[in-house]
Design an enzyme around this catalytic site. Structure first.
Site, short mmCIF file in Angstrom:
data_model
loop_
_atom_site.label_atom_id
_atom_site.label_comp_id
_atom_site.label_asym_id
_atom_site.label_seq_id
_atom_site.Cartn_x
_atom_site.Cartn_y
_atom_site.Cartn_z
N HIS A 155 -3.72 26.16 7.97
CA HIS A 155 -2.59 26.65 8.75
C HIS A 155 -3.08 27.51 9.91
CE1 HIS A 155 -0.08 24.83 5.92
NE2 HIS A 155 0.76 25.81 5.63
N HIS A 214 -4.30 33.23 1.58
CA HIS A 214 -5.75 33.12 1.82
C HIS A 214 -6.44 34.48 1.90
CE1 HIS A 214 -5.92 28.76 2.51
NE2 HIS A 214 -4.76 28.88 3.14
#
Length: 262
Positions: A155, A214
């Protein structure tokens, strides 16, 4: 139509400025750093946006390159032809989308390969018991296991690359005047506003990724690849004769740190 025209003029005064193209890379790095620090030091409570099944993630981010591609395709074709009246020039410029597609595909494949090389398969989400017989994430998941490796943020890569690419291509609007043709003017304004909204969605979801998902290193790596992909194309390769080239009436910029950072 008048309302669309007013909106387009307002947005043009913001997003088409050369200062936006110059500072956005630094802004993206800042969002990655700020969001990651917030996630590590003062994590926000779970929310709708922290759920990977939220509508923006499922219907926009998961299809980020498709949205970017199918809106830029008519925008580049129409605006570049109106500015140059040269069909060959337009075809050449459209190859930038093919380059972007190759960049997207190769980088995502590289991320998956790195995750396979650095990971191991476990029997539970606690990552305490190994499934040694499974050597890839796909095999592990098919066997009901849990793969743990260096999961680079796709992303962070794709949203940064798409946002920068859109802003670069919208630079054609800086001196483009289509007001003499009302139908064309309306189409261009609608495409421009759609791309502007898409850019805001990409930036918002980029920040959401930084805040909720993340590790910092995974997001920094993904963002860095997105910035390098943009820099290698629009700041290096596209300045050469054998390339898709830059948008017509483009004001070339060097990737320099703004004075306030010096």
């Amino acid at each position: 139509m008048d309302r669309v025209d007013r909106w387009a003029r307002s947005v043009r005064s913001c997003l088409v400025q050369s200062s936006v193209r110059r500072t956005m890379p630094w802004g993206l790095l800042g969002l990655t750093l700020g969001g990651s620090l917030l996630k590590e030091w003062t994590p926000l409570p779970e929310s709708y946006l922290s759920n990977k099944r939220n509508l923006l993630n499922v219907y926009f981010v998961k299809l980020a390159w498709a949205w970017t591609l199918w809106l830029l395709l008519p925008f580049i074709g129409i605006t570049n032809y109106y500015a140059t009246r040269n069909a060959l020039m337009v075809l050449r410029r459209l190859t930038a989308l093919m380059v972007g597609t190759v960049v997207w595909y190769m980088c995502t494949r590289m991320f998956l390969h790195i995750e396979d090389l650095t990971g191991s398969c476990y029997k539970s989400p606690s990552f305490d018991v190994l499934h040694r017989e499974h050597a890839s994430k796909l095999q592990c998941q098919q066997a009901g296991g849990f793969w743990h490796g260096f999961d680079i943020s796709g992303h962070s890569f794709l949203l940064s690359y798409c946002a920068l690419m859109i802003v670069e291509e919208m630079a054609v609007m800086h001196n483009l005047n289509t007001s003499k043709n009302s139908r064309l003017h309306m189409v261009v304004n609608c495409l421009f506003l759609a791309l502007s909204c898409l850019t805001l969605i990409w930036l918002f979801m980029f920040l959401t990724t930084a805040i909720y998902f993340h590790d910092f290193s995974q997001k920094l790596f993904g963002t860095s690849v997105g910035l390098l992909a943009w820099y290698g194309t629009y700041r290096v390769w596209y300045l050469t004769p054998f390339s898709p080239g830059l948008p017509p009436q483009y004001v070339s910029l060097s990737f320099q740190m703004p004075k306030r950072y010096l």
